[in-house]
Structures are given as C-alpha cells and as structure tokens.
Design a protein around this motif. Structure first.
Motif, PDB file in Angstrom:
ATOM      1  N   HIS A   5       0.847  -1.180   0.000  1.00 48.20           N
ATOM      2  CA  HIS A   5       0.000   0.000   0.000  1.00 48.20           C
ATOM      3  C   HIS A   5       0.888   1.237   0.000  1.00 48.20           C
ATOM      4  O   HIS A   5       1.370   1.658   1.038  1.00 48.20           O
ATOM      5  CB  HIS A   5      -0.865  -0.032   1.261  1.00 48.20           C
ATOM      6  CG  HIS A   5      -2.019   0.922   1.206  1.00 48.20           C
ATOM      7  ND1 HIS A   5      -3.267   0.543   0.808  1.00 48.20           N
ATOM      8  CD2 HIS A   5      -2.106   2.238   1.488  1.00 48.20           C
ATOM      9  CE1 HIS A   5      -4.074   1.583   0.860  1.00 48.20           C
ATOM     10  NE2 HIS A   5      -3.397   2.620   1.276  1.00 48.20           N
ATOM     11  N   ARG A   7       1.019   5.237  -1.306  1.00 48.88           N
ATOM     12  CA  ARG A   7       0.414   6.369  -1.989  1.00 48.88           C
ATOM     13  C   ARG A   7       1.505   7.352  -2.360  1.00 48.88           C
ATOM     14  O   ARG A   7       2.509   7.465  -1.660  1.00 48.88           O
ATOM     15  CB  ARG A   7      -0.597   7.044  -1.059  1.00 48.88           C
ATOM     16  CG  ARG A   7      -1.963   6.364  -1.122  1.00 48.88           C
ATOM     17  CD  ARG A   7      -2.959   7.147  -0.328  1.00 48.88           C
ATOM     18  NE  ARG A   7      -2.650   7.075   1.089  1.00 48.88           N
ATOM     19  CZ  ARG A   7      -3.168   7.878   1.999  1.00 48.88           C
ATOM     20  NH1 ARG A   7      -3.999   8.819   1.657  1.00 48.88           N
ATOM     21  NH2 ARG A   7      -2.858   7.742   3.273  1.00 48.88           N
TER      22      ARG A   7
ATOM     23  N   ASP B  23      -7.883   3.404   6.575  1.00 58.31           N
ATOM     24  CA  ASP B  23      -6.661   3.585   5.781  1.00 58.31           C
ATOM     25  C   ASP B  23      -5.496   2.901   6.512  1.00 58.31           C
ATOM     26  O   ASP B  23      -5.136   3.305   7.614  1.00 58.31           O
ATOM     27  CB  ASP B  23      -6.404   5.090   5.636  1.00 58.31           C
ATOM     28  CG  ASP B  23      -5.177   5.400   4.784  1.00 58.31           C
ATOM     29  OD1 ASP B  23      -4.316   4.515   4.600  1.00 58.31           O
ATOM     30  OD2 ASP B  23      -5.069   6.550   4.318  1.00 58.31           O
ATOM     31  N   HIS B  48      -7.939  -3.801   8.125  1.00 58.29           N
ATOM     32  CA  HIS B  48      -7.607  -3.823   6.697  1.00 58.29           C
ATOM     33  C   HIS B  48      -6.672  -4.996   6.356  1.00 58.29           C
ATOM     34  O   HIS B  48      -5.702  -5.241   7.072  1.00 58.29           O
ATOM     35  CB  HIS B  48      -6.942  -2.493   6.334  1.00 58.29           C
ATOM     36  CG  HIS B  48      -6.919  -2.218   4.872  1.00 58.29           C
ATOM     37  ND1 HIS B  48      -6.079  -2.872   4.002  1.00 58.29           N
ATOM     38  CD2 HIS B  48      -7.636  -1.360   4.110  1.00 58.29           C
ATOM     39  CE1 HIS B  48      -6.270  -2.423   2.776  1.00 58.29           C
ATOM     40  NE2 HIS B  48      -7.217  -1.499   2.812  1.00 58.29           N
ATOM     41  N   THR B 210     -11.377   5.035   3.473  1.00 54.66           N
ATOM     42  CA  THR B 210     -11.070   3.943   2.530  1.00 54.66           C
ATOM     43  C   THR B 210     -11.493   4.349   1.123  1.00 54.66           C
ATOM     44  O   THR B 210     -12.151   5.369   0.925  1.00 54.66           O
ATOM     45  CB  THR B 210     -11.828   2.653   2.904  1.00 54.66           C
ATOM     46  OG1 THR B 210     -13.200   2.778   2.506  1.00 54.66           O
ATOM     47  CG2 THR B 210     -11.763   2.375   4.399  1.00 54.66           C
ATOM     48  N   ALA B 211     -11.159   3.502   0.148  1.00 57.71           N
ATOM     49  CA  ALA B 211     -11.511   3.765  -1.252  1.00 57.71           C
ATOM     50  C   ALA B 211     -13.021   3.829  -1.452  1.00 57.71           C
ATOM     51  O   ALA B 211     -13.500   4.389  -2.433  1.00 57.71           O
ATOM     52  CB  ALA B 211     -10.915   2.675  -2.143  1.00 57.71           C
ATOM     53  N   GLN B 213     -15.107   5.410   0.564  1.00 57.40           N
ATOM     54  CA  GLN B 213     -15.692   6.501   1.355  1.00 57.40           C
ATOM     55  C   GLN B 213     -16.802   7.240   0.603  1.00 57.40           C
ATOM     56  O   GLN B 213     -16.655   7.575  -0.563  1.00 57.40           O
ATOM     57  CB  GLN B 213     -14.597   7.495   1.764  1.00 57.40           C
ATOM     58  CG  GLN B 213     -15.152   8.715   2.518  1.00 57.40           C
ATOM     59  CD  GLN B 213     -14.050   9.632   3.047  1.00 57.40           C
ATOM     60  OE1 GLN B 213     -13.090   9.176   3.663  1.00 57.40           O
ATOM     61  NE2 GLN B 213     -14.181  10.931   2.796  1.00 57.40           N
ATOM     62  N   PRO B 253     -11.415   9.414  -3.222  1.00 56.73           N
ATOM     63  CA  PRO B 253     -10.973   8.097  -3.695  1.00 56.73           C
ATOM     64  C   PRO B 253     -11.440   7.852  -5.126  1.00 56.73           C
ATOM     65  O   PRO B 253     -12.479   8.371  -5.543  1.00 56.73           O
ATOM     66  CB  PRO B 253     -11.644   7.125  -2.715  1.00 56.73           C
ATOM     67  CG  PRO B 253     -12.739   7.886  -2.061  1.00 56.73           C
ATOM     68  CD  PRO B 253     -12.367   9.318  -2.109  1.00 56.73           C
ATOM     69  N   GLU B 254     -10.652   7.082  -5.847  1.00 57.98           N
ATOM     70  CA  GLU B 254     -11.025   6.722  -7.230  1.00 57.98           C
ATOM     71  C   GLU B 254     -12.352   5.970  -7.212  1.00 57.98           C
ATOM     72  O   GLU B 254     -12.550   5.102  -6.376  1.00 57.98           O
ATOM     73  CB  GLU B 254      -9.946   5.808  -7.839  1.00 57.98           C
ATOM     74  CG  GLU B 254      -8.548   6.405  -7.854  1.00 57.98           C
ATOM     75  CD  GLU B 254      -8.442   7.608  -8.766  1.00 57.98           C
ATOM     76  OE1 GLU B 254      -8.981   7.544  -9.892  1.00 57.98           O
ATOM     77  OE2 GLU B 254      -7.829   8.619  -8.357  1.00 57.98           O
TER      78      GLU B 254
END
Lengths: 255, 255
Positions: A5, A7, B23, B48, B210-211, B213, B253-254
């Motif tokens: 992970h 970024r 995260d 996670h 998190t992605a 969200q 997030p993407e």
C-alpha cells in the motif's frame, strides 16, 4: 512502507500531519513516510526531537513554536509561509502535536490553503485526549462506566473565543481537558458549580506518553491542590474511569 | 523503525493495538513494528487486509469477528484466549479497529489481563471519531465554531448498557456518533427532542478513509432520509463544523 500500500507524495502540496501525543513511535506510518520525504517542515513546540531526526538533512526546518499567548509567528504568517513554500513546488509538511484537527488550528490552516487553491492532505494523529489517559491506564470509555466522552481545551485564547456550555460538559461521563493545568482550579470550581459531585474522581497526567510522565489521582474537591506541583503540558481526566488507573497502569518510564 | 528510538518487544505479553480508522497507513509506527514481530494476532472485522499482510507467515492468526450482536467468540472467550497465548510465552497482538480504548472493549481486556497477572501494553490508534470526519474535510474543533466535541457509539449492546444523558449531549458543539447508521433516525429524533434545532447541519460518512468513502450532508430534519442508502460502517457528525466539508474535502478516492 506498508508493503502492499503506497500512496504518492506530491510536490506543491501541504501535508497537515499529526505528530501524536509525545511518544515518537505513536506517529502514523503515513506521517513518518511524509517526514522522510519532506523538503520543508514547519513544526510546533511539542514535537519530539526523534521525529525531526527523520527529516532529510537538506530540508528546510521552520520552528513556529505555537504556545498559548506567545507565538513565534502569528497564525496568519504561518499560513502565508505554507502557501509560499507550496507555490515554490516543495513537499511541505506542517507537523503538529497530537491531531491537527483537535485544537491544533489545523482547520484554519486548511481553510487558508483551500482559499489559496493549494492542494493539501490531512494526516490524522493519535490525539493526546485518548492516548495520554491510555498510558496512565485510563480508558476514556468503559462498559457500564462511561458510554460517552467529551474533549475541551484550557488554552486561554481558545476558551475566550468560545462560550462553552459547562452545564452540559459537567454531565458527560468522561471529560478530558487538554492543556488544562493552569486552569485546573477554575475547572474544578466550574464543574462543581454545575452539579458534578465533589467526590468525582479526577486524574491529572503531565508529560503523558513520555519518559517524564507523571500521574496524580484525586477528586474534584482536592485535585487542584494535589496536582499543583506538576509541570505542563498536562491532560486532565474527570470521571469514574479514572478509578481504573490503579489497576491498569502499565507504562512506567524509567526515573 | 524510528532510527533513534527503539523499544523492546517482549514475549509473554499482550499488545492491545489500535489499527486506526481504515486507511492502513494510519496505523502507528509502534503498531506496525509489533505486527511485524507478532507470534499470535487476534483481530476484528474492520481490520484492513494490508495490515494482516504485515504479520509473519508463521504467526497464528485468530479472527474473532466482533460485530454488534454477533460475535464469533464471546468477550470472555477472547480474554481467555489472550491470557492462554501469553502464558505460552508468545508475542500476542490484539488488533482492534480505531483505538482500543474508544468503544473497543479494550478496557475490559486490559482488566482481564491485569487480574490474570499478564503484562500488557496499550498502543493507541487514530480514532475514527476524529479521522473519518477529517477525511471528509470536517475538523471536529474549529475556532469560533466548535470548542468542544463529544463521542458516543450506536452499538446496541453499548447503548443498552448505559443511560446516556442526551440533554447534555445535544448541547455539545460537535457530536460524533460511531457505528450509528442503523440508529440514525432515533438519534435525530432524540437530539431534536432535547432542543437541538432541526436545521443543525449533519454529515454521515460511510466507509471513511477507505476507497469506498462516501459522505452525505444534510440537517437533523432530513439526514435520516438522505443517508438511508449508505452502507455500514458509518460515522455521524452533528454540528456547525460539518458546513466546512464543502470547502475542505480533500480526499477523493477513485470511483
């Protein structure tokens, strides 16, 4: 740093990073990654030297020493500095004690950055409000004992800017006062005036999570006298959960 | 991992470690150090996978899946497990979402360990109560806007065990409700019944940090309807500071 992970770290961006409560190992992995890549670090008084030692030797280090009532740089100048260095396309880390959004004026800095069109990221930190009690063996919540907790600050400038509702605060199971040592006599009077019993247990922890940690236990009636010899910074915890400190204290720094 | 600061990791000891709000990079440096040396890891539902990937392949991994109302293992069995593995002289990590002492039943586990004479360490984590709002651009405190915040949980078992003073909670500047999605209609009715204005702004953040969200904004009057489609876990924030989300949202997030 976490294998799976990673970024990106970006230039021209400001990272509002929480340094945690004192113990340098309580910084987040994200925070440490950013410190190690920082080109500019703008930091406060309560940041541990071990964290600054992680910053590259080539980075610009700017101490802004925010303490209540005496700022090396006024808040507006700090904000201008962050904007200026981001516009010079640097990786800018704004390192704050605790969490940047818990009485850290991080919200004001984020607003200034947003208004100037500077991208930013918030890297939350472990807050002293929870971790300092934890290092003294005090959980801020506990089943059957405390189902809510509230946090306020004793900073004069913050207190005067706000009308706190003490009759409500006096009734929250666990009340945590950050930076509250100088205001402790006033706090215990106020809580009692709003109906909190004089025998309510209280803990005062000075230099929490560090080698200099000291914890004094008492009640609303006697804690101001008992804790008078402690040094700042200190965290005050009011409520039944402080009774657990005797059994749960696990952190015993070398004298 | 911090060059100048390394504390030992001991066998026969239980480490109550906060995994942070979601995260994985928000775990502390101390927490990650311990995960990488763990011989036994006892973990919950909201941890996670990237964090579990840091645990040595040889370690024993025990999922205890604590969710409200449905536990893979009852609390007493979790405590017995921790005590058993520590007595076998293992390095035991008890990994919990958020912070172990904020509605994590870490205080109960610490008491059980203390009573059994097992040494333990508490490694605080970044709490969802502060970090989830921060990732949605909401500071829980802000000068001139919020000088106090309070935290409660919507877990049924915790709520029923405690009589919360809602007339006090309704008057705290910023109120954060963890795990509160299912209880949101009840929460907004209760706060209004205790005098909080129907137009008080509210934010509900699901899968924060998190992605996945998602953040929905509204008021006490309409948030229950607006947020009805969100999935758990969710954090509810009540108060003026939620107005800042539009300007300060930085985490996208993407999709």
């Amino acid at each position: 740093m976490l294998h799976s992970h990673n970024r990106p770290v970006e230039r021209g961006k400001v990272y509002l990073v929480g340094a945690g409560p004192g113990d340098p190992e309580l910084i987040t992995v994200r925070g440490l990654t950013l410190l190690r890549q920082a080109e500019v670090v703008v930091y406060d008084r309560l940041v541990h030297p071990a964290l600054l030692a992680e910053v590259p030797a080539t980075a610009e280090r700017i101490y802004v020493g925010k303490t209540p009532g005496r700022h090396v740089l006024p808040q507006e100048a700090i904000q201008e500095l962050l904007i200026d260095r981001a516009r010079r396309n640097r990786i800018v880390v704004r390192l704050k004690g605790g969490d940047p959004f818990v009485f850290g004026r991080g919200g004001e800095e984020a607003r200034a950055l947003a208004q100037a069109g500077i991208p930013f990221e918030v890297v939350p930190g472990v807050t002293s409000a929870i971790a300092v009690p934890a290092y003294a063996g005090i959980p801020v919540t506990q089943r059957g004992m405390a189902g809510s907790f509230a946090v306020v600050t004793g900073h004069r400038c913050d207190l005067e800017a706000l009308a706190l509702d003490w009759s409500a605060l006096a009734r929250i199971d666990t009340l945590v006062l950050l930076m509250g040592l100088r205001r402790l006599p006033e706090l215990v009077r106020t809580l009692q005036a709003h109906g909190r019993a004089p025998d309510t247990p209280v803990a005062v922890i000075s230099n929490g999570t560090t080698a200099a940690q000291q914890c004094v236990l008492g009640t609303l009636a006697d804690i101001a006298e008992r804790a008078a010899h402690l040094s700042t910074p200190a965290t005050v915890v009011v409520g039944e959960v402080t009774r657990l400190a005797d059994d749960l204290a696990w952190f015993h720094p070398e004298p």
